[in-house]
Scaffold this motif. Structure first.
Motif, PDB file in Angstrom:
ATOM      1  N   ILE A  34       0.833  -1.207   0.000  1.00 12.07           N
ATOM      2  CA  ILE A  34       0.000   0.000   0.000  1.00 12.07           C
ATOM      3  C   ILE A  34       0.863   1.251   0.000  1.00 12.07           C
ATOM      4  CG2 ILE A  34      -1.713   1.298   1.320  1.00 12.07           C
ATOM      5  CD1 ILE A  34      -2.797  -1.377   2.336  1.00 12.07           C
ATOM      6  N   LEU A  35       1.944   1.253   0.761  1.00 10.05           N
ATOM      7  CA  LEU A  35       2.842   2.406   0.780  1.00 10.05           C
ATOM      8  C   LEU A  35       3.459   2.648  -0.591  1.00 10.05           C
ATOM      9  CD1 LEU A  35       4.658   1.864   4.204  1.00 10.05           C
ATOM     10  CD2 LEU A  35       2.909   3.573   3.679  1.00 10.05           C
ATOM     11  N   GLN A  36       3.842   1.598  -1.268  1.00 14.30           N
ATOM     12  CA  GLN A  36       4.415   1.742  -2.607  1.00 14.30           C
ATOM     13  C   GLN A  36       3.393   2.318  -3.584  1.00 14.30           C
ATOM     14  OE1 GLN A  36       5.737  -2.264  -3.334  1.00 14.30           O
ATOM     15  NE2 GLN A  36       7.732  -1.968  -2.338  1.00 14.30           N
ATOM     16  N   GLN A  37       2.140   1.909  -3.445  1.00 16.27           N
ATOM     17  CA  GLN A  37       1.085   2.436  -4.320  1.00 16.27           C
ATOM     18  C   GLN A  37       0.809   3.913  -4.034  1.00 16.27           C
ATOM     19  OE1 GLN A  37      -0.444   1.137  -6.896  1.00 16.27           O
ATOM     20  NE2 GLN A  37       0.645  -0.820  -6.778  1.00 16.27           N
ATOM     21  N   VAL A  38       0.857   4.291  -2.755  1.00 20.05           N
ATOM     22  CA  VAL A  38       0.656   5.705  -2.410  1.00 20.05           C
ATOM     23  C   VAL A  38       1.751   6.554  -3.043  1.00 20.05           C
ATOM     24  CG1 VAL A  38       0.665   7.368  -0.503  1.00 20.05           C
ATOM     25  CG2 VAL A  38      -0.577   5.215  -0.272  1.00 20.05           C
ATOM     26  N   ILE A  39       2.987   6.086  -2.977  1.00 18.22           N
ATOM     27  CA  ILE A  39       4.106   6.828  -3.560  1.00 18.22           C
ATOM     28  C   ILE A  39       3.942   6.933  -5.077  1.00 18.22           C
ATOM     29  CG2 ILE A  39       6.605   6.799  -3.923  1.00 18.22           C
ATOM     30  CD1 ILE A  39       6.831   5.386  -1.188  1.00 18.22           C
ATOM     31  N   ALA A  40       3.507   5.832  -5.686  1.00 21.02           N
ATOM     32  CA  ALA A  40       3.375   5.819  -7.141  1.00 21.02           C
ATOM     33  C   ALA A  40       2.177   6.634  -7.620  1.00 21.02           C
ATOM     34  CB  ALA A  40       3.257   4.374  -7.638  1.00 21.02           C
ATOM     35  N   GLN A  41       1.062   6.563  -6.910  1.00 15.35           N
ATOM     36  CA  GLN A  41      -0.167   7.220  -7.361  1.00 15.35           C
ATOM     37  C   GLN A  41      -0.236   8.700  -6.969  1.00 15.35           C
ATOM     38  OE1 GLN A  41      -2.822   5.974  -9.169  1.00 15.35           O
ATOM     39  NE2 GLN A  41      -1.652   4.084  -9.518  1.00 15.35           N
ATOM     40  N   TYR A  42       0.377   9.044  -5.816  1.00 19.31           N
ATOM     41  CA  TYR A  42       0.278  10.426  -5.312  1.00 19.31           C
ATOM     42  C   TYR A  42       1.667  10.937  -4.941  1.00 19.31           C
ATOM     43  CZ  TYR A  42      -4.434   8.595  -4.916  1.00 19.31           C
ATOM     44  OH  TYR A  42      -5.643   7.999  -5.188  1.00 19.31           O
ATOM     45  N   ALA A  93       1.184  12.528   2.080  1.00 17.95           N
ATOM     46  CA  ALA A  93       1.062  11.105   2.395  1.00 17.95           C
ATOM     47  C   ALA A  93       2.168  10.303   1.718  1.00 17.95           C
ATOM     48  CB  ALA A  93      -0.308  10.586   1.967  1.00 17.95           C
ATOM     49  N   ALA A  94       2.546  10.700   0.498  1.00 18.26           N
ATOM     50  CA  ALA A  94       3.618  10.002  -0.208  1.00 18.26           C
ATOM     51  C   ALA A  94       4.956  10.193   0.499  1.00 18.26           C
ATOM     52  CB  ALA A  94       3.702  10.497  -1.649  1.00 18.26           C
ATOM     53  N   GLN A  95       5.195  11.382   1.030  1.00 16.30           N
ATOM     54  CA  GLN A  95       6.430  11.618   1.767  1.00 16.30           C
ATOM     55  C   GLN A  95       6.488  10.769   3.031  1.00 16.30           C
ATOM     56  OE1 GLN A  95       6.587  15.844   2.440  1.00 16.30           O
ATOM     57  NE2 GLN A  95       6.773  16.348   0.260  1.00 16.30           N
ATOM     58  N   LEU A  96       5.363  10.699   3.745  1.00 12.70           N
ATOM     59  CA  LEU A  96       5.308   9.868   4.940  1.00 12.70           C
ATOM     60  C   LEU A  96       5.426   8.388   4.578  1.00 12.70           C
ATOM     61  CD1 LEU A  96       2.432  11.700   6.862  1.00 12.70           C
ATOM     62  CD2 LEU A  96       4.886  11.795   7.349  1.00 12.70           C
ATOM     63  N   ALA A  97       4.831   8.019   3.458  1.00 10.79           N
ATOM     64  CA  ALA A  97       4.912   6.629   3.013  1.00 10.79           C
ATOM     65  C   ALA A  97       6.359   6.251   2.689  1.00 10.79           C
ATOM     66  CB  ALA A  97       4.020   6.416   1.794  1.00 10.79           C
ATOM     67  N   GLN A  98       7.096   7.174   2.089  1.00 14.42           N
ATOM     68  CA  GLN A  98       8.508   6.915   1.788  1.00 14.42           C
ATOM     69  C   GLN A  98       9.302   6.697   3.070  1.00 14.42           C
ATOM     70  OE1 GLN A  98       9.797   6.725  -1.468  1.00 14.42           O
ATOM     71  NE2 GLN A  98      11.571   5.870  -0.392  1.00 14.42           N
ATOM     72  N   ARG A  99       9.014   7.473   4.067  1.00 16.96           N
ATOM     73  CA  ARG A  99       9.696   7.331   5.359  1.00 16.96           C
ATOM     74  C   ARG A  99       9.378   5.970   6.000  1.00 16.96           C
ATOM     75  NH1 ARG A  99       6.899  10.281  10.122  1.00 16.96           N
ATOM     76  NH2 ARG A  99       5.577   8.483   9.668  1.00 16.96           N
ATOM     77  N   ASP A 100       8.078   5.621   6.036  1.00 13.93           N
ATOM     78  CA  ASP A 100       7.688   4.364   6.681  1.00 13.93           C
ATOM     79  C   ASP A 100       8.165   3.151   5.885  1.00 13.93           C
ATOM     80  OD1 ASP A 100       6.509   5.938   8.541  1.00 13.93           O
ATOM     81  OD2 ASP A 100       4.458   5.261   8.196  1.00 13.93           O
ATOM     82  N   LEU A 101       8.260   3.321   4.563  1.00 17.60           N
ATOM     83  CA  LEU A 101       8.709   2.208   3.732  1.00 17.60           C
ATOM     84  C   LEU A 101      10.146   1.843   4.056  1.00 17.60           C
ATOM     85  CD1 LEU A 101       7.685   0.367   1.473  1.00 17.60           C
ATOM     86  CD2 LEU A 101       8.632   1.986  -0.187  1.00 17.60           C
TER      87      LEU A 101
END
Length: 269
Positions: free
Chosen positions: A245-253, A258-266
């Motif tokens: 899900i984090l990878q999809q958030v980064i790719a889609q948005y 949220a993508a920046q936070l997703a990159q951190r959590d990933l």
């Protein structure tokens, strides 16, 4: 004649006394040495003390073994207590992070409780991390009335500010049931996930966050809801789902917070 009888009588009495006097009186060697009774080498049971000389040593060995066993059990208990303390500390930290995150989002300004902005993305990412086409809006249970909808929505949002999460969860669920097509429905769905997360109900929180992208795919809260969904999956121990899900958030948005936070959590997974 009389004297003879007297002599015979005296001899009769004297002979036993003389015999007794000739019998020697022997004392035992222990009594001659002044020892006390019973003789040395015998216990209270009459058995030789030499045969039971190792009894105290055997009792000491048993006590020593028991002491070692107790020490091992104590060490195991201490390890279990330390693990529980670490787990409690981790849960407290996660709870604190949830409350801090919720407070930050609440204090982000009127935009959090206002009308939702529309996202320009053609599709959204569903709970499985795959793009889905926009879904048709559901028909409302009641005729649309923006003024009444805002009153209901603001009342539910005020319960979050008061940290009455149980009532807030009930209020948002009731709002969505009554006004599923409201302009505030996407926000209400998102905040329903937030209050359930604050309550610690991970299953309900995950369902609420997933429904944002499913029911309101073009809503501005979709990236945030998916990021929170990934967080729920991580807390549930589903690291693979969370990573997807984090990878999809980064790719889609890619340009969203949220993508920046997703990159951190990933990077932490």
């Amino acid at each position: 004649m009389r004297d003879c009888r007297r002599i015979l009588t005296l001899l009769t009495l004297a002979l036993p006394l003389a015999a007794m006097a000739e019998v020697p009186v022997l004392e035992s060697s222990s009594m001659q040495q002044g020892s006390s009774y019973p003789p040395a080498g015998y216990g209270t049971t009459g058995a030789s003390a030499g045969a039971g000389a190792q009894a105290p040593a055997s009792a000491q060995g048993m006590l020593f073994n028991q002491l070692q066993q107790m020490q091992q059990e104590l060490a195991q208990l201490r390890g279990m207590v330390e693990e529980q303390q670490n787990e409690i500390q981790r849960l407290k930290q996660e709870g604190l992070e949830r409350y801090q995150d919720l407070d930050q989002r609440i204090s982000s300004g009127p935009a959090a409780g206002g009308a939702p902005a529309q996202n320009s993305a053609d599709g959204a990412v569903n709970a499985n991390g795959t793009p889905t086409p926009p879904a048709a809006q559901q028909s409302s249970a009641e005729p649309g009335d923006p003024a009444k909808e805002k009153l209901y929505y603001d009342a539910a949002f005020d319960l979050i500010k008061a940290k009455d999460f149980d009532k807030a969860s009930q209020a948002f669920a009731a709002f969505l049931n009554r006004y599923p097509s409201s302009q505030y429905a996407g926000n209400a769905q998102y905040w329903l996930g937030e209050v359930n997360l604050a309550k610690g109900d991970l299953q309900a929180a995950g369902q609420a966050f997933a429904k944002v992208s499913q029911a309101y795919p073009s809503h501005a809260k979709v990236p945030d809801s998916l990021f929170k969904l990934a967080d729920v999956e991580r807390r549930l121990g589903h690291n693979d789902k969370a990573r997807g899900i984090l990878q999809q958030v980064i790719a889609q948005y890619p340009g969203s917070s949220a993508a920046q936070l997703a990159q951190r959590d990933l990077q932490r997974l």
